[in-house]
Structures are given as C-alpha cells and as structure tokens.
Design a protein around this motif. Sequence first.
Motif, PDB file in Angstrom:
ATOM      1  N   THR A  92      -4.718  -4.672  -3.214  1.00  0.00           N
ATOM      2  CA  THR A  92      -4.553  -5.907  -3.974  1.00  0.00           C
ATOM      3  C   THR A  92      -3.575  -6.821  -3.265  1.00  0.00           C
ATOM      4  O   THR A  92      -2.507  -6.397  -2.833  1.00  0.00           O
ATOM      5  CB  THR A  92      -4.042  -5.605  -5.393  1.00  0.00           C
ATOM      6  OG1 THR A  92      -4.981  -4.743  -6.052  1.00  0.00           O
ATOM      7  CG2 THR A  92      -3.884  -6.885  -6.197  1.00  0.00           C
ATOM      8  N   THR A 103      -8.552  -9.300  -3.971  1.00  0.00           N
ATOM      9  CA  THR A 103      -8.550  -7.865  -3.689  1.00  0.00           C
ATOM     10  C   THR A 103      -9.551  -7.541  -2.586  1.00  0.00           C
ATOM     11  O   THR A 103     -10.502  -8.288  -2.337  1.00  0.00           O
ATOM     12  CB  THR A 103      -8.909  -7.031  -4.932  1.00  0.00           C
ATOM     13  OG1 THR A 103     -10.218  -7.412  -5.378  1.00  0.00           O
ATOM     14  CG2 THR A 103      -7.908  -7.237  -6.039  1.00  0.00           C
ATOM     15  N   VAL A 110     -16.374   4.517  -4.001  1.00  0.00           N
ATOM     16  CA  VAL A 110     -15.149   5.289  -4.052  1.00  0.00           C
ATOM     17  C   VAL A 110     -15.220   6.396  -3.001  1.00  0.00           C
ATOM     18  O   VAL A 110     -16.265   7.017  -2.813  1.00  0.00           O
ATOM     19  CB  VAL A 110     -14.939   5.894  -5.456  1.00  0.00           C
ATOM     20  CG1 VAL A 110     -13.681   6.756  -5.485  1.00  0.00           C
ATOM     21  CG2 VAL A 110     -14.856   4.780  -6.493  1.00  0.00           C
ATOM     22  N   TYR A 125     -16.393  -3.145   2.638  1.00  0.00           N
ATOM     23  CA  TYR A 125     -15.353  -3.552   1.696  1.00  0.00           C
ATOM     24  C   TYR A 125     -15.672  -4.947   1.181  1.00  0.00           C
ATOM     25  O   TYR A 125     -15.939  -5.865   1.964  1.00  0.00           O
ATOM     26  CB  TYR A 125     -13.976  -3.553   2.374  1.00  0.00           C
ATOM     27  CG  TYR A 125     -13.396  -2.175   2.556  1.00  0.00           C
ATOM     28  CD1 TYR A 125     -12.417  -1.683   1.693  1.00  0.00           C
ATOM     29  CD2 TYR A 125     -13.832  -1.348   3.582  1.00  0.00           C
ATOM     30  CE1 TYR A 125     -11.901  -0.408   1.851  1.00  0.00           C
ATOM     31  CE2 TYR A 125     -13.319  -0.071   3.741  1.00  0.00           C
ATOM     32  CZ  TYR A 125     -12.354   0.393   2.876  1.00  0.00           C
ATOM     33  OH  TYR A 125     -11.848   1.650   3.030  1.00  0.00           O
ATOM     34  N   LYS A 156      -7.307   4.993   0.397  1.00  0.00           N
ATOM     35  CA  LYS A 156      -7.284   3.555   0.630  1.00  0.00           C
ATOM     36  C   LYS A 156      -8.573   2.858   0.189  1.00  0.00           C
ATOM     37  O   LYS A 156      -9.163   2.096   0.948  1.00  0.00           O
ATOM     38  CB  LYS A 156      -7.027   3.309   2.119  1.00  0.00           C
ATOM     39  CG  LYS A 156      -5.752   3.989   2.615  1.00  0.00           C
ATOM     40  CD  LYS A 156      -5.674   3.978   4.128  1.00  0.00           C
ATOM     41  CE  LYS A 156      -4.447   4.726   4.618  1.00  0.00           C
ATOM     42  NZ  LYS A 156      -4.361   4.808   6.079  1.00  0.00           N
ATOM     43  N   GLU A 157      -9.026   3.102  -1.020  1.00  0.00           N
ATOM     44  CA  GLU A 157     -10.265   2.486  -1.429  1.00  0.00           C
ATOM     45  C   GLU A 157     -10.079   1.076  -1.981  1.00  0.00           C
ATOM     46  O   GLU A 157     -11.043   0.352  -2.180  1.00  0.00           O
ATOM     47  CB  GLU A 157     -10.996   3.349  -2.467  1.00  0.00           C
ATOM     48  CG  GLU A 157     -10.384   3.369  -3.857  1.00  0.00           C
ATOM     49  CD  GLU A 157      -9.317   4.430  -4.018  1.00  0.00           C
ATOM     50  OE1 GLU A 157      -8.872   4.654  -5.151  1.00  0.00           O
ATOM     51  OE2 GLU A 157      -8.925   5.021  -2.995  1.00  0.00           O
ATOM     52  N   GLU A 158      -8.826   0.659  -2.239  1.00  0.00           N
ATOM     53  CA  GLU A 158      -8.598  -0.690  -2.758  1.00  0.00           C
ATOM     54  C   GLU A 158      -7.201  -1.179  -2.365  1.00  0.00           C
ATOM     55  O   GLU A 158      -6.252  -0.399  -2.326  1.00  0.00           O
ATOM     56  CB  GLU A 158      -8.746  -0.722  -4.282  1.00  0.00           C
ATOM     57  CG  GLU A 158      -8.617  -2.116  -4.882  1.00  0.00           C
ATOM     58  CD  GLU A 158      -8.997  -2.172  -6.357  1.00  0.00           C
ATOM     59  OE1 GLU A 158      -8.766  -3.215  -6.983  1.00  0.00           O
ATOM     60  OE2 GLU A 158      -9.525  -1.167  -6.868  1.00  0.00           O
ATOM     61  N   ARG A 199     -11.811  -4.106  -1.763  1.00  0.00           N
ATOM     62  CA  ARG A 199     -12.117  -2.783  -2.311  1.00  0.00           C
ATOM     63  C   ARG A 199     -13.363  -2.211  -1.636  1.00  0.00           C
ATOM     64  O   ARG A 199     -14.285  -2.939  -1.242  1.00  0.00           O
ATOM     65  CB  ARG A 199     -12.335  -2.852  -3.823  1.00  0.00           C
ATOM     66  CG  ARG A 199     -13.532  -3.657  -4.259  1.00  0.00           C
ATOM     67  CD  ARG A 199     -13.804  -3.546  -5.752  1.00  0.00           C
ATOM     68  NE  ARG A 199     -14.971  -4.325  -6.141  1.00  0.00           N
ATOM     69  CZ  ARG A 199     -16.225  -3.865  -6.061  1.00  0.00           C
ATOM     70  NH1 ARG A 199     -16.455  -2.641  -5.618  1.00  0.00           N
ATOM     71  NH2 ARG A 199     -17.251  -4.621  -6.425  1.00  0.00           N
ATOM     72  N   GLN A 227       0.841  -1.189   0.000  1.00  0.00           N
ATOM     73  CA  GLN A 227       0.000   0.000   0.000  1.00  0.00           C
ATOM     74  C   GLN A 227       0.878   1.243   0.000  1.00  0.00           C
ATOM     75  O   GLN A 227       1.744   1.388   0.866  1.00  0.00           O
ATOM     76  CB  GLN A 227      -0.899  -0.013   1.244  1.00  0.00           C
ATOM     77  CG  GLN A 227      -1.738   1.222   1.439  1.00  0.00           C
ATOM     78  CD  GLN A 227      -2.303   1.272   2.855  1.00  0.00           C
ATOM     79  OE1 GLN A 227      -1.574   1.270   3.829  1.00  0.00           O
ATOM     80  NE2 GLN A 227      -3.616   1.304   2.947  1.00  0.00           N
TER      81      GLN A 227
END
Length: 201
Positions: free
Chosen positions: A48, A61, A67, A74, A44-46, A63, A38
């Motif tokens: 992986t 993921t 948005v 999440y 911090k919307e997603e 997410r 990160q």
Amino acid sequence: MQPRLFVEQKLTAFVNKYRVFGTTDGGERAGLAAFAQQKRFKFKEELTFYADERKAAPAFTMRAEKVFDVHGRYFVEDAQGTPIGALRKSFGKSLLASTWEVLDAGGNVVFGVTESSRTLAILRRFAGFLPYVGDLFEFVLVFFRYHFDFIDAAGAKVGKYQKNTLFRDHYTLYLTDEAAAAVDWRVVAAMCVALDALQSR
C-alpha cells in the motif's frame, strides 16, 4: 530523457520504507509523492502506498493477481480500488536478466523493463555455483549498482532506472516525455518500488 521520480529505500530492523519523490519542471527533486512500508520477511502479495508518512489513508495499492503469486501479475489500483495499470513478470526472459512489463489501465503493454547489464545479471545468478570462488563473487557483486532500461514496443530505449549510490538504495527514474505520458505515474512508481521489494535487492 528527463528525471521523473526519485526513490529512496530505508532499511530498519523490521520494515523496509520507500519514499517516492516527484520532480520539478527542471528535473530537480520535489516533495514526497508517495510512501510505502513493507514488513520484512512478510509475504509480499500486496503493498500500500500513502500520500505521506502519516499513512492517514491509502493513495494507491499494488497487489498480486493471486494470493501467494509473488512472481506473476500485479494490479495497481487507485484509492477506490479502480485499476490504473499492472505489472507483469516475464518468466522466460528473467532466467538471464530480470524483465517486467508495464501495462496501462486497458491491459496494453506500454514498455518492458529489463536489467541494463546482461553480464552483471548472469553473474549475479550463477556466481554462487562457481567452485571455490563463488562466495567471493557473490560478495563482490553486492557492491555493483543495478540499473534497468525501459524499452517501448518498437525496441527503443525510452527510460532508465538508475541506482545513484553504492551503499544506500537511492534511485532516479528517467523517462522521455512520450513514455511519461503513456501510463499513470503511480503505475511507474509501483514498478520502481517493485524492482526492489519483489526482488530483495
């Protein structure tokens, strides 16, 4: 209650790195199960997760449902984008102690996750408002370890997420056999990382 996952966070100047390790049948740390990276100060919307640190291809993921909705729900999805579970912040309860819900692929709440120490949680939230000594309290609280309990629908404690070290962010997740079987391990791994990544621990 058995160790299920080990999570290690490594801070660098520009990124936070999370390594998730599985366990052997005897509860010892096994090989790397997932890796996430990160960028610091990025919205911090997603996030992986990859199978290894080469990041050749996404494994799953986490997410945000919307948005810019960094404190709502999440979705956790596999590499093909299929939902395998979800995480949901409990706003009201989190006013006093950070509280989340872990959902399975069908949207059913499997268990709740909340800070183990209500006293420590309250101090951490309100220490800064204390006159004269607030800054000192906030500094001292940095050296306390934060732990989380996993609670099932009946109110029974079925797991704990425990910080193992004082200065480094190394954690162990313990779950009962029933709790571990109730939800995909990737959803639980996402929850463990979220307790740090989404709360700036």
